[in-house]
Write an enzyme that holds these catalytic residues in place. Structure first.
Site, PDB file in Angstrom:
ATOM      1  N   GLU A  65       0.786  -1.250   0.000  1.00  0.00           N
ATOM      2  CA  GLU A  65       0.000   0.000   0.000  1.00  0.00           C
ATOM      3  C   GLU A  65       0.815   1.297   0.000  1.00  0.00           C
ATOM      4  OE1 GLU A  65      -2.699  -0.406   3.292  1.00  0.00           O
ATOM      5  OE2 GLU A  65      -3.617  -2.203   2.470  1.00  0.00           O
ATOM      6  N   GLU A  84      -5.975 -11.018  -1.024  1.00  0.00           N
ATOM      7  CA  GLU A  84      -6.800 -10.778   0.178  1.00  0.00           C
ATOM      8  C   GLU A  84      -8.283 -10.744  -0.192  1.00  0.00           C
ATOM      9  OE1 GLU A  84      -5.390  -7.446   2.524  1.00  0.00           O
ATOM     10  OE2 GLU A  84      -3.321  -7.802   1.965  1.00  0.00           O
TER      11      GLU A  84
END
Ligand code: GLA
Length: 360
Positions: free
Chosen positions: A158, A265
């Site tokens: 991220e 995920e």
């Protein structure tokens, strides 16, 4: 055809039943078997889920595990001179005993970092050199310890901004080191384990604006010889989005870079995206019939696209085992129950599960 499907469902329920009666003989078919010819099926686990009934689902249905939290910087490296290996070691033992692969998550992330990481004894920000050296030590120690056990790492998580006007996330890593904390992290990881597959991992990768930035980041790293092997598409999706077309576009774009693609995920929230807030007292959070139907359809769509791209995608990991527990029970709305996975709160396969396995 209908008859065959009913028979198969019956068989499946039977085998799942057999399995729970005789937990040592893990012969029942699971997701991993139906998807053997497609990609590795994985799941994120926690210390708790290695002990409760989730562990039987993990054994039966998955070939790979990811640590939901315990390998993140804060939990594994709480103090500068001490690491907390216990839970990660237990996960590795669990995986070894069951012949499961382990995806490492995550070596460098702006969240869940230990407090000491960015500051000196007086609480002031450390210099670029000190932070780089801490990052190198952290990555080297963790990757070296699990060198023989972890086959792939989310090296940087991220780092790209959600803001359209900004390229990088304005994290402490970025503020203190600058943009090259990203390539440096990959170099440290490669030095520690030349064999591991190294990923850049992020959410909202299907968003065309953010995707373009991530694409550019990876393209630049590849051009500069930075040891990056793949893109991790988190896939925290919902019953409302994304469409098959957008998922396909995303896969095609990264395929261009000739890198490995993994879905890292996956979960399918039953709510629309919303700002962070507390659950309202009068708010009902039941799993409605409409949510159930839309979720079945969305899982069907998603896996149709994944199967079509089996040559490009090497792994699909679900973020948590069952609806008994999901991080989405507290995000973005604190205390609101969510039902994002293929197994229900009682660890039973949902209808969406059968949609995912019976695709012929
Ligand atoms: C991000 C992180 C994960 C996890 C989820 C929420 O996707 O990469 O490690 O924290 O958020 O559980």
């Amino acid at each position: 055809m209908k008859k065959i499907k009913t028979c198969l469902i019956g068989f499946c329920i039977l085998t799942i039943g057999c399995h729970s009666r005789n937990q040592n003989t893990n012969t029942a078919l699971g997701l991993k078997d139906y998807y053997k010819e497609f990609f590795t099926m994985g799941v994120a686990v926690s210390p708790r889920s290695l002990k409760d009934s989730s562990k039987f689902i993990t054994e039966q249905h998955f070939r790979s595990v990811t640590a939901e939290n315990i390998m993140k910087m804060g939990p594994i490296h709480p103090k500068e001179d001490s690491f907390s290996w216990r839970y990660a070691d237990e996960l590795i033992d669990f995986a070894k005993e069951r012949n499961l692969k382990v995806r490492g998550h995550a070596l460098c992330w702006h969240n869940q970092t230990p407090e000491w990481f960015f500051v000196d004894d007086e609480g002031k920000d450390v210099s670029r050199e000190v932070l780089l050296s801490r990052l190198e030590t952290h990555i080297t120690e963790v990757v070296t310890r699990y060198k023989d056990d972890v086959y792939a790492w989310d090296v940087v998580n991220e780092a790209i901004s959600d803001d359209e006007n900004e390229f990088y996330r304005n994290s402490k890593f970025y503020q203190i080191i600058g943009e090259d904390f990203i390539p440096k992290a990959f170099e440290y990881a490669r030095n520690a384990d030349p064999e591991a597959i190294l990923f850049y991992n992020d959410y909202s990768v299907v968003n065309p604006i953010k995707r373009k930035k991530i694409y550019e980041l990876i393209r630049k790293m590849k051009t500069n010889g930075v040891p990056i092997d793949g893109i991790g598409i988190q896939a925290h999706w919902s019953i409302y989005q994304p469409t098959a077309t957008i998922i396909q576009e995303t896969i095609d774009q990264f395929e261009n870079l000739n890198i490995d693609i993994q879905i890292t995920e996956l979960d399918v929230s039953v709510y629309e995206n919303s700002p962070r807030r507390e659950k309202r007292e009068d708010e009902i959070d039941d799993f409605t019939d409409q949510m159930r139907k839309m979720q079945i359809e969305k899982y069907d769509t998603i896996f149709q696209v994944f199967r079509k791209n089996k040559d490009k995608i090497s792994g699909v990991t679900f973020w948590n085992v069952s609806d008994k527990y999901s991080w989405l029970d507290n995000f973005p709305v604190k205390g609101r129950k969510n039902y994002p996975l293929l197994f229900d709160e009682k660890f039973q396969p949902k209808e969406a599960y059968y949609k995912v396995i019976f695709f012929n």
